[in-house]
Design an enzyme around this catalytic site. Structure first.
Site, PDB file in Angstrom:
ATOM      1  N   ASP A  91      34.629 -22.664  36.652  1.00 44.81           N
ATOM      2  CA  ASP A  91      35.388 -23.120  37.815  1.00 44.81           C
ATOM      3  C   ASP A  91      36.736 -22.391  37.893  1.00 44.81           C
ATOM      4  O   ASP A  91      37.261 -21.904  36.890  1.00 44.81           O
ATOM      5  CB  ASP A  91      35.612 -24.640  37.780  1.00 44.81           C
ATOM      6  CG  ASP A  91      36.348 -25.112  36.542  1.00 44.81           C
ATOM      7  OD1 ASP A  91      36.022 -24.642  35.433  1.00 44.81           O
ATOM      8  OD2 ASP A  91      37.273 -25.937  36.674  1.00 44.81           O
ATOM      9  N   GLU A 155      37.065 -27.387  34.065  1.00 41.40           N
ATOM     10  CA  GLU A 155      38.172 -27.221  33.116  1.00 41.40           C
ATOM     11  C   GLU A 155      39.490 -27.309  33.849  1.00 41.40           C
ATOM     12  O   GLU A 155      40.468 -27.835  33.346  1.00 41.40           O
ATOM     13  CB  GLU A 155      38.068 -25.868  32.409  1.00 41.40           C
ATOM     14  CG  GLU A 155      38.954 -25.734  31.173  1.00 41.40           C
ATOM     15  CD  GLU A 155      40.378 -25.304  31.487  1.00 41.40           C
ATOM     16  OE1 GLU A 155      41.263 -25.449  30.632  1.00 41.40           O
ATOM     17  OE2 GLU A 155      40.642 -24.813  32.611  1.00 41.40           O
TER      18      GLU A 155
HETATM   19 ZN   LIG Z   1      40.997 -21.215  32.178  1.00 42.95          ZN
END
Ligand SMILES: [Zn+2]
Length: 402
Positions: A91, A155
């Protein structure tokens, strides 16, 4: 807890890698394939199905663990020997103002020396380097250890259903990781100049304070909630924390927001709210911090409500006398780039915190981070090529230890 890190044990001339470097076009092709898939947190944009197909072609078995819109997968190769893991995220943060980008952030743009696009630094090129190095390793020899990939699409967000779930899955299935390399961008100027061996923890807090609203001309009938908040803030910012050490920055409390509701210049506010965040070293636990904060606030205002949120644990990988991932990574960096890496624990939190424990050595090693989350995020292609060579060298060194 202050831990002195050992100096490099093996001379820089130590050489393991004598193979030719990865084909540049293949490596850039992997980076492009990932950058061109628009994967704003927690959407993986199809990155995972592409990556899984690549890894299955190499003989990996892949298990997807998706929850609440977050996509994760674990890929494993082999069942015997020590487990060497790569961890990362597909992501990216939103591109921001598109008019400020020189090119489409979701089409990798390559000129002779740089690759530009959202995720070019954080961290799709890191995953491209992992893939190329893994492919080269498996193509060059039969290995005696296990390879494991941990990939998440969350994340940059809350990370609640990301790497943490993958670690839980490993724990439930009795899989112990011996070594884990997180591909976050850790370098300052060029790949290999900095390896992260830990991160500070983070804890956010909100304090709600009640006073009594009144007219500014009649303060004797009111109790100013902002004045109480001021005393609470003074008390909090006067707390003395550990100063840290060479390897780990000290603990820091920073006030982030003060609010007393709607403003009118003749009203004494009857309530206020103070927000702050603590970045803390391994000297503290969440429980010890919460106790210190609650006690400090209560000494000023017993009725104040204290709420903690977004807890992130610190981690610190210690050097070891047996097989030391930090030393092997230093040797790989030195062999590929000729420079000695600095060991660091600076920066924000990372998913390394979910993986590191007393049995799993974790380091973070990636490309330069000077453009991460910015418009026109980019890296030098040479930094990507170096990272792939370092990963390959490190995998070879680890395979000799397995
Ligand atoms: Zn990162």
């Amino acid at each position: 807890m202050n831990v002195a890190l050992k100096p490099l044990l093996t001379p820089c001339s130590s050489s393991v890698v004598e193979k030719p470097p990865a084909p540049r076009e293949q490596l850039l092709g992997y980076a492009k394939a990932l950058i061109n898939r628009k994967s704003i947190t927690p959407d993986d944009g199809g990155c995972h199905s592409w990556l899984i197909a690549q890894l299955e072609q190499l003989g990996f078995e892949c298990t997807e663990i998706n929850r609440c819109g977050v996509k994760n997968f674990i890929a494993t190769y082999g069942t015997q020997g020590k487990a060497v893991a790569f961890a990362g995220h597909t992501d990216v943060v939103p591109p921001g103002d598109l008019s400020r980008w020189k090119s489409d952030p979701f089409i990798a743009t390559i000129n002779h020396s740089t690759i530009t696009g959202r995720g070019a630094a954080d961290m799709k090129t890191g995953i491209a380097a992992m893939l190329s190095a893994t492919k080269r390793l498996l193509g060059s020899q039969s290995i005696k250890h296990r390879l494991i990939w941990l990939i998440t699409s969350d994340e940059e967000g809350e990370a609640e259903y990301g790497t943490k779930l993958l670690k839980d899955y490993l724990d439930v299935n009795g899989v112990l990781l011996d070594y884990c390399i997180v591909g976050e961008p850790t370098a300052t100027k060029r790949t290999g100049d900095t390896i992260k061996v830990g991160r500070r923890g983070s804890l956010s807090c909100e304090i709600s304070i009640k006073g009594k609203q009144g007219h500014v001309a009649y303060p004797q009938y009111a109790q100013n909630a902002l004045h109480i908040a001021n005393k609470v803030i003074q008390s909090l910012v006067s707390l003395e924390w550990d100063m840290g050490c060479h390897d780990f920055p000290g603990t820091s409390l920073q006030i982030t927001h003060i609010d007393s509701g709607e403003f009118t210049d003749n009203i004494i506010p009857g309530q206020s709210c103070v927000n702050f965040n603590i970045r803390y070293s391994a000297s503290y636990s969440q429980e010890s911090l919460q106790s210190i904060i609650s006690k400090t606030v209560s000494q000023i205002d017993k009725s104040a409500q204290v709420t903690f949120s977004r807890p992130c644990l610190p981690y610190l990988t210690h050097p070891r006398d047996d097989i030391c991932l930090i030393d092997l990574a230093k040797q790989a960096v030195c062999n590929v780039t000729g420079i000695f890496p600095t060991l660091s624990t600076s920066g924000g939190t990372s998913d390394g915190r979910f993986i590191a424990d007393s049995k799993t050595q974790v380091i973070e090693l990636g490309v330069p981070n000077s453009t991460i989350h910015q418009v026109n995020e980019s890296i030098n292609i040479d930094d990507l090529i170096s990272l792939e060579a370092i990963y390959f060298d490190l995998l070879l060194r680890l395979s000799k230890q397995a």
